[in-house]
Every structure is written in C-alpha cells, then in structure tokens.
Design a protein around this motif. Structure first.
Motif, PDB file in Angstrom:
ATOM      1  N   PRO A 559      95.540  22.783  59.211  1.00  0.00           N
ATOM      2  CA  PRO A 559      94.471  23.509  59.917  1.00  0.00           C
ATOM      3  C   PRO A 559      93.674  22.614  60.860  1.00  0.00           C
ATOM      4  CG  PRO A 559      93.903  23.205  57.602  1.00  0.00           C
ATOM      5  CD  PRO A 559      95.332  22.815  57.751  1.00  0.00           C
ATOM      6  N   LEU A 560      93.545  21.307  60.538  1.00  0.00           N
ATOM      7  CA  LEU A 560      92.890  20.402  61.484  1.00  0.00           C
ATOM      8  C   LEU A 560      93.650  20.371  62.801  1.00  0.00           C
ATOM      9  CD1 LEU A 560      91.926  17.343  59.228  1.00  0.00           C
ATOM     10  CD2 LEU A 560      90.361  18.980  60.325  1.00  0.00           C
ATOM     11  N   TYR A 561      94.967  20.279  62.706  1.00  0.00           N
ATOM     12  CA  TYR A 561      95.823  20.267  63.903  1.00  0.00           C
ATOM     13  C   TYR A 561      95.654  21.560  64.695  1.00  0.00           C
ATOM     14  CZ  TYR A 561     100.256  21.315  66.272  1.00  0.00           C
ATOM     15  OH  TYR A 561     101.213  21.714  67.171  1.00  0.00           O
ATOM     16  N   LEU A 562      95.636  22.706  63.992  1.00  0.00           N
ATOM     17  CA  LEU A 562      95.539  23.995  64.685  1.00  0.00           C
ATOM     18  C   LEU A 562      94.169  24.211  65.309  1.00  0.00           C
ATOM     19  CD1 LEU A 562      97.468  26.231  62.112  1.00  0.00           C
ATOM     20  CD2 LEU A 562      98.247  25.535  64.389  1.00  0.00           C
ATOM     21  N   LEU A 563      93.152  23.546  64.794  1.00  0.00           N
ATOM     22  CA  LEU A 563      91.817  23.650  65.374  1.00  0.00           C
ATOM     23  C   LEU A 563      91.638  22.731  66.582  1.00  0.00           C
ATOM     24  CD1 LEU A 563      89.481  23.962  62.252  1.00  0.00           C
ATOM     25  CD2 LEU A 563      89.775  25.633  64.084  1.00  0.00           C
ATOM     26  N   GLY A 564      92.707  22.047  66.975  1.00  0.00           N
ATOM     27  CA  GLY A 564      92.637  21.179  68.137  1.00  0.00           C
ATOM     28  C   GLY A 564      92.429  19.721  67.805  1.00  0.00           C
ATOM     29  N   GLN A 565      92.231  19.398  66.529  1.00  0.00           N
ATOM     30  CA  GLN A 565      92.074  18.003  66.116  1.00  0.00           C
ATOM     31  C   GLN A 565      93.460  17.417  65.824  1.00  0.00           C
ATOM     32  OE1 GLN A 565      88.920  17.336  63.168  1.00  0.00           O
ATOM     33  NE2 GLN A 565      88.167  19.417  63.557  1.00  0.00           N
ATOM     34  N   GLU A 567      95.193  14.670  66.847  1.00  0.00           N
ATOM     35  CA  GLU A 567      95.345  13.267  66.468  1.00  0.00           C
ATOM     36  C   GLU A 567      94.896  13.052  65.020  1.00  0.00           C
ATOM     37  OE1 GLU A 567      96.754  10.929  68.035  1.00  0.00           O
ATOM     38  OE2 GLU A 567      96.887  11.602  70.133  1.00  0.00           O
ATOM     39  N   ASN A 568      93.752  13.641  64.652  1.00  0.00           N
ATOM     40  CA  ASN A 568      93.258  13.500  63.282  1.00  0.00           C
ATOM     41  C   ASN A 568      94.223  14.136  62.281  1.00  0.00           C
ATOM     42  OD1 ASN A 568      90.982  12.220  64.194  1.00  0.00           O
ATOM     43  ND2 ASN A 568      89.689  14.065  64.148  1.00  0.00           N
ATOM     44  N   GLY A 569      94.734  15.315  62.667  1.00  0.00           N
ATOM     45  CA  GLY A 569      95.668  15.994  61.783  1.00  0.00           C
ATOM     46  C   GLY A 569      96.930  15.189  61.564  1.00  0.00           C
ATOM     47  N   LEU A 570      97.477  14.627  62.654  1.00  0.00           N
ATOM     48  CA  LEU A 570      98.706  13.853  62.532  1.00  0.00           C
ATOM     49  C   LEU A 570      98.467  12.573  61.733  1.00  0.00           C
ATOM     50  CD1 LEU A 570     101.647  13.338  63.138  1.00  0.00           C
ATOM     51  CD2 LEU A 570     100.979  12.421  65.371  1.00  0.00           C
ATOM     52  N   ALA A 571      97.333  11.913  61.958  1.00  0.00           N
ATOM     53  CA  ALA A 571      97.041  10.680  61.214  1.00  0.00           C
ATOM     54  C   ALA A 571      96.951  10.962  59.716  1.00  0.00           C
ATOM     55  CB  ALA A 571      95.742  10.062  61.731  1.00  0.00           C
ATOM     56  N   LEU A 572      96.285  12.049  59.359  1.00  0.00           N
ATOM     57  CA  LEU A 572      96.170  12.413  57.949  1.00  0.00           C
ATOM     58  C   LEU A 572      97.536  12.759  57.364  1.00  0.00           C
ATOM     59  CD1 LEU A 572      94.136  12.888  55.645  1.00  0.00           C
ATOM     60  CD2 LEU A 572      93.927  15.262  56.431  1.00  0.00           C
ATOM     61  N   LEU A 573      98.345  13.466  58.140  1.00  0.00           N
ATOM     62  CA  LEU A 573      99.684  13.833  57.681  1.00  0.00           C
ATOM     63  C   LEU A 573     100.541  12.588  57.458  1.00  0.00           C
ATOM     64  CD1 LEU A 573     101.907  15.904  57.073  1.00  0.00           C
ATOM     65  CD2 LEU A 573     102.311  16.098  59.536  1.00  0.00           C
ATOM     66  N   GLU A 574     100.497  11.648  58.384  1.00  0.00           N
ATOM     67  CA  GLU A 574     101.332  10.448  58.249  1.00  0.00           C
ATOM     68  C   GLU A 574     100.911   9.610  57.046  1.00  0.00           C
ATOM     69  OE1 GLU A 574     103.086   9.499  62.649  1.00  0.00           O
ATOM     70  OE2 GLU A 574     101.043   8.810  62.243  1.00  0.00           O
ATOM     71  N   ARG A 575      99.597   9.544  56.787  1.00  0.00           N
ATOM     72  CA  ARG A 575      99.156   8.816  55.597  1.00  0.00           C
ATOM     73  C   ARG A 575      99.645   9.502  54.328  1.00  0.00           C
ATOM     74  NH1 ARG A 575      94.106   8.399  58.305  1.00  0.00           N
ATOM     75  NH2 ARG A 575      93.147   9.902  56.862  1.00  0.00           N
ATOM     76  N   ALA A 576      99.613  10.828  54.327  1.00  0.00           N
ATOM     77  CA  ALA A 576     100.083  11.572  53.159  1.00  0.00           C
ATOM     78  C   ALA A 576     101.579  11.371  52.953  1.00  0.00           C
ATOM     79  CB  ALA A 576      99.769  13.055  53.329  1.00  0.00           C
ATOM     80  N   VAL A 577     102.350  11.403  54.042  1.00  0.00           N
ATOM     81  CA  VAL A 577     103.799  11.231  53.934  1.00  0.00           C
ATOM     82  C   VAL A 577     104.136   9.845  53.404  1.00  0.00           C
ATOM     83  CG1 VAL A 577     105.943  11.056  55.244  1.00  0.00           C
ATOM     84  CG2 VAL A 577     104.359  12.942  55.697  1.00  0.00           C
ATOM     85  N   ALA A 578     103.453   8.845  53.915  1.00  0.00           N
ATOM     86  CA  ALA A 578     103.716   7.480  53.440  1.00  0.00           C
ATOM     87  C   ALA A 578     103.429   7.366  51.946  1.00  0.00           C
ATOM     88  CB  ALA A 578     102.862   6.486  54.229  1.00  0.00           C
ATOM     89  N   GLY A 579     102.322   7.968  51.500  1.00  0.00           N
ATOM     90  CA  GLY A 579     101.995   7.925  50.086  1.00  0.00           C
ATOM     91  C   GLY A 579     102.992   8.685  49.231  1.00  0.00           C
ATOM     92  N   LEU A 580     103.434   9.848  49.675  1.00  0.00           N
ATOM     93  CA  LEU A 580     104.395  10.643  48.923  1.00  0.00           C
ATOM     94  C   LEU A 580     105.739   9.940  48.821  1.00  0.00           C
ATOM     95  CD1 LEU A 580     103.487  14.161  50.387  1.00  0.00           C
ATOM     96  CD2 LEU A 580     103.190  13.450  48.005  1.00  0.00           C
ATOM     97  N   ARG A 581     106.159   9.280  49.895  1.00  0.00           N
ATOM     98  CA  ARG A 581     107.431   8.534  49.864  1.00  0.00           C
ATOM     99  C   ARG A 581     107.329   7.369  48.884  1.00  0.00           C
ATOM    100  NH1 ARG A 581     109.322   8.072  56.183  1.00  0.00           N
ATOM    101  NH2 ARG A 581     111.318   7.479  55.237  1.00  0.00           N
TER     102      ARG A 581
END
Length: 768
Positions: A559-565, A567-581
């Motif tokens: 939802p951050l990404y869809l609200l126009g944020q 860069e913030n949305g992608l940064a949060l997603l990448e941190r989550a993916v790294a942690g999950l991996r």
C-alpha cells in the motif's frame, strides 16, 4: 346375569327357559362348553364412561391467527380438496411453521361451507383413540358401540370409519400434531373416504404412511408477509421497515413472529418499539422470544415456547434410542444458519472427536442421526445447483431460531467441546495452504460458519477457531472476495485481542490479513495505518528477524507503493525479502513471493537493469521450487510480463503476458480481479506490438471487469479507465479517448495523485 325363568322343569321332557332384558338362560341335556363374547349396547343417551375430549367440533388452537399471511397456493389447493373429498393431505414442517394455524383456517373454511369440522389431537395414543371414538359418536355411533370399541371388544378404527363413510354430511377431519405416524399406522386410524377430506399436520417429513397421501411442506414465511404479521399483532409498535428487520432476525418463523408480536402488543411496564426489540434480540434471542408466551391469553399448558418446541422432538428421538440426533443438532448449532455443505460432516467426522461429545456421536451413527433430523423437519436438505457447480454438492440448512434455542440448551460445561469439534470439522473441509486454493464457491459457503464460531465470546472460543478464521480469511482473499476477507479477519483480530491482548501473535496475524485485504479494496490509507501498527508491535514483541515481522514489512510495502511512496515501498520490500531469504531459506514461498512482487516495483522506480538481472531467475526459481500452478509463481509470471514492457521487449512481453493470463484463469477462474489485471498487461503488450483494436477490446474488458468486481470508484478501476484512454489514442480514436480522459481525470488525480506515472503519460497525450 341370568334372567327370571322356570326351574326345575316338570315332567315335560322339553326344557324351557325364559330371559328378559339382557338376561340369559343356559339349558342343556348333556355336558356343554359355552364360550361367550358380549357386546353391551346401552340405551340411546346413556352415559359412556370414556375419557373423550369435550368436543371434536372445535379446533384446539392456542391463539388462532388474526390473519393468515401467505400460503395462498397451498390454501387454494386444500380448499379444492374440500370440494372433491376422498383424499388425505399431510402438511409437514418443523415446529413453529404454522401447521396448526393453517389447519385451523381450513377447519373454519370447511364449516363456513356447510361441512362438518372434526378436530382430533394425534400427539399420543390415548388422546388419539379417545378423540377418534368421539368422532364416531358424533357421526352417529351408539354409546354401546363406542364402549365396546373402547373396551377392545370390537375394532375401534373400523367403527370410526364405518360412521365416517356413512355420514350424511361432508366433513373435514383434522388430525393435528401427528408427529409419530406409527400411532396412526398401528391402529389403522388414517384412511380416506369419499364422504370427506382428511388433513394431517406433522413434523415428520418422511413416513411410510404418507406414501398414499398428498404431502405439503411448510416452511418460514416470505419476508414481506412476515413483517406484515408483526404489524398485524402490534400495529402501534413500529413501521413496516422496522418490522422487516425484526422478521429477518427471527428468520420469518411464524411461531417466533407470533410470540414477538404478543410481547410488543401486551407490554405494561415497558414500551419497546420494534427497533428496541430488534436490538435486544442480539443479546439472548431465545429468552426474549419466549417472554411473548408469558403474555399469552391461553392456558399455561398450551403456551408454546421456542426453547422447548424442538426439544420435544429430540427427547422423542432419544427415547427411541437415537440420542445422537441431539448431539448432531447441537453441533450444527455452533455454526451459522447459512447452507452447510454435507462434505463438512462427511470429510472430517472421524478426526473431529465426535465420539467424545455428550451424548457421544460415533461416526457410524452420523448417517442415522442426520436421517432422523431430516425426517422430523429439524434440518432441510438443499440439492446441488447445476447452474453453480463451484458452489458444491448438497447442503444442509437449519433455521436460525432452531439453532439459537438448541445452542442455548447445551450444558455450559459441554459448550467448549462442541465448539472444538465444530472447528475441527470446518478445518478438515478447508484445503491446507500447501494444497492450493479452494474453489471460490466452497469458500463462500464455509465462510459464514467460520465467522459464527467467533460470535460465542472469549469464554467459549478456543484458539483453534481463531486460527481457522485467519486461515479462511486468507483463502477468501486469494479467491477475490476482499470485503468478506477483511470482515472475517477483523472479527478474528478483535477476539484474539480480547483473549490475549493486542500483541498476541494471533491478533497480529489477523490484523495483517485485514490490512492486506483493505489494500485490495483500495482503502490504502487505512491499510497503511493498520499495517504500520502491526509492524511496530511485531518488531517490539517478536524482533526484527521473526518471520511474522518480516511478512508484516512485506505486506506494508504494497500500500505504501500504491500511495505513491514507491521508493519507500521498494526499500521496505527488499529488506523484508533479504530477511525472509536469510531466516526461511531461498526456497520458502514467503521469500519467493517477495522476489516476485519486487519485479513490478523495480521497473516502476526506473531500476530496469536490476529487473533484467533478476526477472528470469525469479520466474525460474518460483517454477522450480513451487511449481507452475502455485499462486506465487503466477504472480511472478504476471509481474515479469509487466517488467518486460518497461524493458522494451514487446514480443517477449506479449508471450509472457499470454502465459500470465492463462495461469491466472487456471488458478482463480475467469471472474477474478487479478485475471483482469493480467489482461490489462496483455492489452499493453498488444498495443506495443501494433495490434491496436485487439488492445482496445481487451483493455475495455479489463476495465469493465474491475468495475464489476471492485466498484467504479476503486483505484484500480479508475486506473483501468485511464489506461483505456491510451489504447484508444493508439487505435486512432482521439475524440473518444479525450472524452473518456476528461470524465476520469479528477478521479484519477484523487486516487493516484497528480504525479502518478501512468496518469502523467496519458495526460501528455493531450498536451503536446
């Protein structure tokens, strides 16, 4: 008794004797064995010592309905039967549906037409026998004949039907409350006659005795008629709209309507309106409805209570050696009044611990218990719908008032065990997460029953029920019903917080699912606010590397990404993916889901090179580890096609988009929001490949599909209309495109922001 005679005989060898009245003289010249069978017929008008009813010419009804609503077709058929005669009609249905009221109406109609009305209560053997012999007396049988039949010296039913057949007047014989058809069968009481018509009322829907009769099922009233019944009984208590609300809560059951109307009409200390009554029904419906019986003007022994109406049948079944029927109905009362797939009972009965309930319900007795409930109209069986094969096969349904009253009758110490068994049965019917998605129709049938498990309060609801609700909400979300998923997750989260506090893992899981469903509904600000709170609590309670914390971060990024944020949305997603991996491994569905989602965000923020580097390997890993049909793999297909369009490879994007559409349809069915999202991407690929008219047709289909499923004001619906503008321009239809753009510009700026890349690209088409 020997009468007066002459004895001993004189010289005359011929023996003579004389008897008067009922006296007898026995004379013999040799030994003689005499066997006698006596019929004593009294003089007309002599008293008959039989426990007969005071009258069979009066209908035994506690409160005759002021106006009988609905039933027009059935009433017309029964009136026609009065004129024809010679038939037996059986009106059957569960207690409280108004069978006796209908019989009373027909009784009055028969007498109005000059026929003789005869009313017999057939609820027990003695009442039935006495009333039928009273019918014989009414139709002309002499008192002595009736006494002989009563004493067993002659066949009682034969006597009754002899006089019914000979009746000079046409008649209607009502045999009310014949809930045990065996009583009618064993005495031969139920017959037909050309001289009249027989109407039987019974709770038994299935009986061998009904095979030669015409049967008529009787159920609840239609809503409008039910509301009017309340207005008939308590006209000063509220409006027709308020009456509709009360009637809906009462399931339009005539007995419940009658008791509710009586309560509203006869209050003294209180003056509730129908709206007040409706509000109080939410607390303890059964107890409130029963208060209407206390205001009845009939004898106390005749007052009907919903709390005991169906218990009478269950007690009878227990006396017949089938206590399992009570257990099964109690189990059903843990769920909703919505249709229940029979597969719920069939698939998990062995593992649900039903034999540990009180009374026990062994799996071998489940069929017999179900048949008994069906035969006594306590449950009904709905056939499968050929027009909706996804809705499952046959389904059970129980009236809501029955469920409430039966539920209230479960001993408090047994309620939690019943709740656990009901939860286990639903859990067995819901496919496990690794088994793939359940058909949307089945999920929609199961969802209200899962929700019903959560309405019993914290004291009764075990943790398994909350876990099941969260899992079901996720499945419903995947099936595309985001509104139902959000509502179920919200209920589960609220109850989990009540039991374990706001930081309880179950509460956090439920609220995360709610936030994700809110995102799909386009309620992005609410989604972000909720998910940020969940993530903060997860980090504080569970730590940053806990899988639930990482999954919460992934969910919030969207939802951050869809609200126009973006860069913030992608940064949060990448941190989550790294942690999950790191925590769950490269092959985990959670890590692969994050990688698949990032493909779309990478190209939207301009990191096309990163997309090219990661795209093909992400799709390959999803296919290899999860399979081509897994939901995460399908997300990867769709986002990879989207990224290829940004990367400038329309032919490859077209091939990938075709595969994504087919995979979406195979996974979700043709009517799903994500199918139309995939078609939107395919439309863009067609446009870039120069196939403009095909692109317009497919884009229009995607826009209309989103509007149909999500609503016209949903952000994705607005975005689809804006992108249709772009396809129309490419197809050489500028006037139509500009009109559509002007109509939707304000909505697009409101939901996506004036700086949204898609909107800016389309706006540029009209400002060059």
């Amino acid at each position: 008794m020997t009468g007066a005679g002459s004895w001993p005989p004189e010289a005359d060898p011929v023996l003579r004797g004389e008897a008067r009245g009922q006296g007898r003289v026995y004379q013999a010249t040799r030994d003689q064995l005499i066997t006698e069978h006596h019929h004593h017929y009294q003089e007309a008008g002599a008293a008959v010592a039989v426990a007969s009813p005071d009258s069979v010419r009066v209908a035994r009804v506690d409160r005759p309905p002021r106006v009988l609503r609905n039933r027009e077709e059935l009433r017309a058929g029964l009136v026609a039967a009065l004129a024809e005669g010679g038939a037996v009609h059986v009106v059957h249905g569960m207690g409280g549906t108004g069978k006796t009221s209908l019989a009373h109406w027909l009784f009055a109609e028969a007498t109005r037409r000059g026929q003789v009305g005869l009313w017999v209560t057939a609820s027990d053997r003695l009442s039935l026998r006495a009333a039928m012999l009273a019918v014989a007396a009414d139709r002309g049988a002499q008192a002595g004949e009736v006494l002989a039949a009563f004493a067993g010296h002659r066949a009682a039913a034969d006597l009754v039907w002899q006089y019914l057949d000979r009746s000079p007047q046409r008649w209607l014989l009502v045999m009310d409350n014949a809930d045990d058809p065996e009583l009618l069968a064993e005495g031969g009481w139920l017959r037909s006659s050309a001289a009249g018509t027989v109407l039987v009322t019974s709770r038994r829907a299935v009986a061998a005795l009904w095979r030669t009769a015409t049967t008529h099922p009787l159920g609840a009233l239609p809503l409008e008629d039910a509301a009017q019944v309340l207005c008939d009984l308590a006209p000063e208590s509220g409006t027709l709209d308020q009456a509709r609300a009360v009637a809906r809560s009462l399931g339009c059951l005539p007995l419940a309507l009658d008791l509710a109307g009586s309560y509203l009409a006869h209050q003294i200390l209180e003056s509730w309106t129908m709206a007040d009554y409706h509000d109080h029904l939410q607390d303890d419906a059964t107890a409130l409805i029963d208060q209407g019986a206390q205001l009845s003007q009939g004898p106390a022994e005749d007052r009907q209570l919903v709390s005991r109406t169906w218990q009478i049948t269950l007690d009878s079944l227990s006396a017949q050696g089938l206590p399992e029927a009570t257990t099964l109905l109690r189990l059903l009362s843990c769920w909703s009044a919505d249709p229940l797939p029979l597969s719920v009972l069939a698939s998990g009965a062995a593992a649900a611990g039903l034999d540990q309930l009180s009374p026990p319900l062994p799996a071998a007795q489940l069929e017999a218990a179900l048949r008994a409930l069906l035969a006594n109209s306590l449950v009904s069986l709905q056939p499968s719908d050929p027009a909706r094969p996804s809705a499952g096969a046959r389904r059970l349904q129980v009236h809501a008032v029955v469920l409430d009253s039966v539920r209230a009758g479960i001993p408090p110490q047994d309620r939690r065990s019943y709740h656990r068994a009901a939860t286990a049965l639903l859990a067995a019917a819901l496919p496990a997460p690794e088994a793939g998605r359940a058909p949307a129709g089945e999920l929609l049938l199961l969802a209200p029953h899962v929700a019903a498990l959560l309405r019993r309060g914290a004291q009764e609801v075990p943790p398994e029920s909350i876990e099941l609700a969260i899992r079901t909400a996720g499945s419903i979300h995947e099936a595309g019903d985001y509104q139902a998923a959000a509502a179920l997750a919200e209920t589960a989260g609220r109850l989990a917080q009540e039991i374990g506090g706001a930081d309880a893992p179950a509460a956090l899981s439920a609220r995360r699912q709610q936030g994700d469903s809110l995102r799909r509904l386009g309620r992005l600000q609410e989604s972000v606010q909720l998910l940020q709170d969940v993530l903060s609590r997860c980090e504080a309670v569970l730590g940053g590397d806990d899988p639930q914390t990482l999954q919460s971060a992934l969910t919030l990024s969207l939802p951050l990404y869809l609200l126009g944020q973006r860069e913030n949305g992608l940064a949060l997603l990448e941190r989550a993916v790294a942690g999950l991996r790191r925590v769950l491994g490269e092959q985990s569905p959670q890590a692969l889901q994050g990688r698949a989602l990032s493909l779309e965000l990478l190209v939207d923020v301009g990191r096309v090179a990163d997309f090219v580097h990661q795209g093909a390997s992400t799709v390959a890993d999803c296919e290899g580890f999860l399979g081509a049909g897994h939901p995460v793999t399908v997300v990867a297909y769709s986002n990879y096609a989207y990224g290829l369009l940004h990367a400038g490879d329309p032919p490859a994007a077209h091939a990938a988009a075709e595969r994504a559409v087919q995979a979406r349809i195979a996974l979700h069915g043709p009517e799903h929001p994500l199918v139309y999202s995939a078609k939107l991407v395919l439309s863009w690929a067609l446009m870039l490949c120069g196939r403009h008219e095909e692109a317009v047709l497919l884009m229009r289909e995607a826009a209309e599909g989103r509007e149909r499923l999500l609503g016209t004001g949903h952000p994705l619906s607005v975005r689809a209309r804006i992108l249709l503008v772009e396809r129309l321009v490419a197809a050489g239809r500028p006037a139509e495109a500009e009109r559509l753009f002007r109509e939707n510009l304000a909505d697009a700026e409101r939901v996506s922001g004036a700086d949204d890349p898609d909107l800016c690209r389309v706006r540029a088409l009209f400002t060059r």
